[in-house]
Design a protein around this motif. Structure first.
Motif, short mmCIF file in Angstrom:
data_model
loop_
_atom_site.label_atom_id
_atom_site.label_comp_id
_atom_site.label_asym_id
_atom_site.label_seq_id
_atom_site.Cartn_x
_atom_site.Cartn_y
_atom_site.Cartn_z
N THR A 145 71.56 13.73 -77.51
CA THR A 145 70.40 14.57 -77.76
C THR A 145 70.14 14.80 -79.03
O THR A 145 71.04 15.06 -79.98
N THR A 146 68.81 14.48 -79.57
CA THR A 146 68.28 14.50 -80.76
C THR A 146 66.69 14.78 -80.68
O THR A 146 66.31 15.09 -79.87
N THR A 147 66.27 14.77 -81.93
CA THR A 147 64.78 14.84 -82.27
C THR A 147 64.09 13.78 -82.60
O THR A 147 64.58 12.82 -83.32
N TYR A 148 62.97 13.71 -82.18
CA TYR A 148 62.06 12.17 -82.53
C TYR A 148 61.53 12.70 -83.96
O TYR A 148 61.10 13.49 -84.27
N ARG A 161 55.73 13.25 -80.24
CA ARG A 161 55.50 13.94 -81.48
C ARG A 161 56.68 14.30 -82.18
O ARG A 161 57.68 14.57 -81.67
N THR A 162 56.51 14.24 -83.93
CA THR A 162 57.73 14.40 -84.53
C THR A 162 58.23 16.01 -83.89
O THR A 162 57.57 16.91 -83.99
N GLY A 163 59.82 15.79 -83.88
CA GLY A 163 60.47 17.05 -83.58
C GLY A 163 60.50 17.24 -81.98
O GLY A 163 61.35 18.06 -81.61
N ASP A 164 59.86 16.41 -81.07
CA ASP A 164 60.08 16.38 -79.70
C ASP A 164 61.48 16.26 -79.26
O ASP A 164 62.35 15.35 -80.00
#
Length: 296
Positions: A145-148, A161-164
């Motif tokens: 699990t991470t952020t885009y 989008r960035t942060g998703d």
């Protein structure tokens, strides 16, 4: 040091008998380091699992016990996993998911034996995400699990989008079936596991790997599971020139000149031929969108 947990861990994650015997004896050699090991594990947890900060403690214990630091790292990570097990269970992951996830240490102990010649672990920097409970193995694949972090992109009808929040797919060297059906089973398991967090939307995964580099379609046969795996993703970026994972193909011989690389498997023969011909190497970033039944 909880020797009973060490035994349980190695049995549950199916360590080879030779590795179990070696690590059991190594743990006995470290009995004089019990307090040092407990202190190192506490330090590791208190410092957000910082590998570089923990390294001197590992080296000190290895020197005192007359063991390779690779071996001490593996023992350290196993003993530290006793607390991680409680953390995974408290988050609802379940025993089966915990043991499947931490079986990654078996894959790494085998890699260490092949590449470094000793039962141990030479990639401890990989494990903070395990101790933070940010990764689970579901079927054939691991999901972090991470952020885009990339630019806005619309893939399979979904705009990223960035942060998703997304899941980063990792492909452990478990030797398990890597066929399309095995992968689809894993995607289904992941969709179900993360369903409460998806808010009715699809499972969105990213993967940055040498296994996705499009040039390798010209290296491997069309029937290759790796080529099939590339087809699961929308390839959005390519990194040319690097082959940092060369050791995954050639093991301890990875640093040899192309002409001296081994040819004992079809994959090694294919990559050796490619390298001798001056073929391109690299990695790629792919995005996968799965709606619970099919890839979009």
């Amino acid at each position: 040091m909880n020797h009973e947990f060490l035994r349980l861990f190695m049995e549950k994650t199916a360590f080879p008998a030779e590795a179990q015997a070696f690590l059991t004896e190594a743990a006995r050699q470290m009995e004089g380091q019990t307090e040092a090991m407990a202190g190192a594990i506490q330090f590791y947890y208190e410092n957000d699992f910082d590998t570089a900060l923990t390294q001197p403690l590992i080296e000190d214990m290895a020197q005192a016990a007359g063991l390779s630091p690779h071996t001490v790292w593996e023992l350290f990570l196993i003993f530290a996993a006793e607390t991680a097990r409680e953390d995974y269970l408290s988050q609802g992951a379940g025993e089966e998911v915990f043991w499947a996830t931490f079986a990654d240490m078996r894959y790494k102990v085998l890699e260490c034996k092949q590449v470094k010649g000793v039962w141990g672990n030479f990639v401890p920097f990989w494990y903070p995400i395990f101790f933070r409970c940010d990764i689970v193995k579901l079927g054939r694949l691991e999901y972090e699990t991470t952020t885009y972090k990339g630019p806005d992109r619309t893939i399979g009808g979904v705009t990223l989008r960035t942060g998703d929040r997304v899941r980063s797919i990792h492909i452990p060297s478990s030797g398990e079936d890597f066929s399309r059906e095995a992968r689809l089973d894993s995607y289904r398991m992941a969709y179900k596991f993360f369903q409460d967090q998806l808010a009715g939307g699809p499972l969105v995964c990213v993967c940055h790997s040498w296994l996705l580099y499009p040039e390798y379609k010209n290296v491997l046969p069309e029937s290759s599971n790796i080529v099939s795996f590339m087809g699961d993703f929308h390839i959005v970026e390519e990194d040319h020139g690097s082959f940092d994972d060369r050791w995954r193909v050639f093991g301890a011989d990875a640093d040899k000149a192309p002409a001296d690389l081994p040819e004992d498997t079809s994959m090694r023969r294919a990559f050796k031929k490619h390298l001798l011909a001056g073929g391109k190497t690299g990695a790629a970033l792919g995005i996968l969108v799965f709606d619970g039944e099919k890839l979009l």
